[in-house]
Write a protein that holds these residues in place. Structure first.
Motif, PDB file in Angstrom:
ATOM      1  N   ASN A 170       2.767  -3.831  -8.284  1.00 15.47           N
ATOM      2  CA  ASN A 170       4.219  -3.629  -8.240  1.00 15.47           C
ATOM      3  C   ASN A 170       4.965  -4.752  -7.520  1.00 15.47           C
ATOM      4  N   GLN A 171       4.342  -5.901  -7.408  1.00 11.40           N
ATOM      5  CA  GLN A 171       5.011  -7.046  -6.781  1.00 11.40           C
ATOM      6  C   GLN A 171       5.222  -8.140  -7.824  1.00 11.40           C
ATOM      7  N   SER A 172       6.259  -8.963  -7.597  1.00 14.72           N
ATOM      8  CA  SER A 172       6.506 -10.067  -8.523  1.00 14.72           C
ATOM      9  C   SER A 172       5.588 -11.228  -8.191  1.00 14.72           C
TER      10      SER A 172
END
Length: 285
Positions: A170-172
């Motif tokens: 869920n991180q860029s």
């Protein structure tokens, strides 16, 4: 169906328009759907003979689907498999009993042979040295590449520290790349059917002058001049789904070679990890 989008999966198009076809065309369509994996090796005459129809019927069917000629059909079939689209033949395509196992083993051995023959001692030693000497290693893999990336990270971590899998859930990816320390080695696992982001990522890493090790199938050849090193693994199988056995074998080869470059340090780290396993009671006997 004139002017159809011939980039669409031919099997899907046949299924969508099956009800619109005449009886003879349906016989051809049914045979193709049962032998999609072999479509690229058949001739129009073969399809006519096996379907029990005229060659004109075969030609008419492909015209109705929007193909200029049968050469376009064969090119489309080859392209689908090249880019990883699963194409399964009929239930008898794998063979029966031990024949199935024999064919599978031969295909896996051929994949591994191609992978190892693509290595040279100079290339392999350069890659292993980079994995050993880099202050940090960041491994990136999407979709079917993710399990290989995860396994590579797990293997490297047993012998050295500072190995990360990017991006975190869920991180860029941008936030992760910005904070990488100088000299970080980027390992991209890029097997076919990659997300569109992959090519953009290659460009961004090249622009930022990161050293990049790319591990992928033959479709990654177009990136060879944009990365530092590229290692190739064949994925072909006797049916629809790709096999990553050669990729996992390459991971083992790389990790073992890196361990032996730092044997004393690696053994000490493995010992510490083993002690923590026992202290945390994480693993079953």
């Amino acid at each position: 169906m004139s002017g159809a989008n011939t980039q669409a999966h031919i099997g899907r198009r046949l299924q969508q328009h099956f009800a619109e076809l005449g009886p003879q065309e349906r016989r051809v369509a049914g045979f193709i759907l049962a032998h999609l994996e072999d479509l690229a090796v058949y001739s129009a005459a073969d399809l006519a003979r096996y379907s029990g129809v005229s060659k004109a019927t075969v030609t008419r069917l492909f015209k109705r689907l929007g193909y200029q000629d049968f050469k376009a059909v064969k090119a489309h079939a080859r392209q689908l498999r090249h880019y990883g689209v699963p194409l399964a033949s009929g239930s008898d395509a794998l063979g029966d009993g031990v024949e199935r196992f024999r064919r599978h083993a031969e295909r896996e051995q051929e994949n591994l042979r191609q992978c190892l023959e693509g290595l040279t001692p100079v290339l392999f030693d350069a890659v292993v040295h980079a994995l050993d000497a880099a202050p940090a290693v960041a491994v990136v893999g999407y979709r079917n590449s993710y399990p290989v990336a995860l396994h590579l990270r797990q293997q490297l971590l047993q012998a050295r520290g500072n190995v990360r899998l990017l991006p975190a859930p869920n991180q860029s990816l941008a936030e992760e790349l910005v904070q990488l320390e100088p000299g970080t080695l980027i390992v991209l696992i890029g097997f076919r059917r990659r997300p569109r982001l992959f090519e953009t990522l290659i460009g961004a890493l090249q622009e930022r002058e990161h050293r990049v090790l790319l591990i992928g199938d033959p479709t990654t050849a177009k990136y060879a001049d944009r990365v530092t090193w590229r290692l190739e693994c064949a994925l072909e199988t006797i049916s629809a789904f790709d096999s990553y056995a050669s990729a996992m074998s390459l991971v083992s080869l790389l990790a073992n070679a890196m361990l032996h470059r730092r044997l004393a340090e690696g053994r000490a780290r493995i010992g510490e990890v083993t002690e923590l396993y026992e202290a945390l009671d994480e693993l079953a006997p």
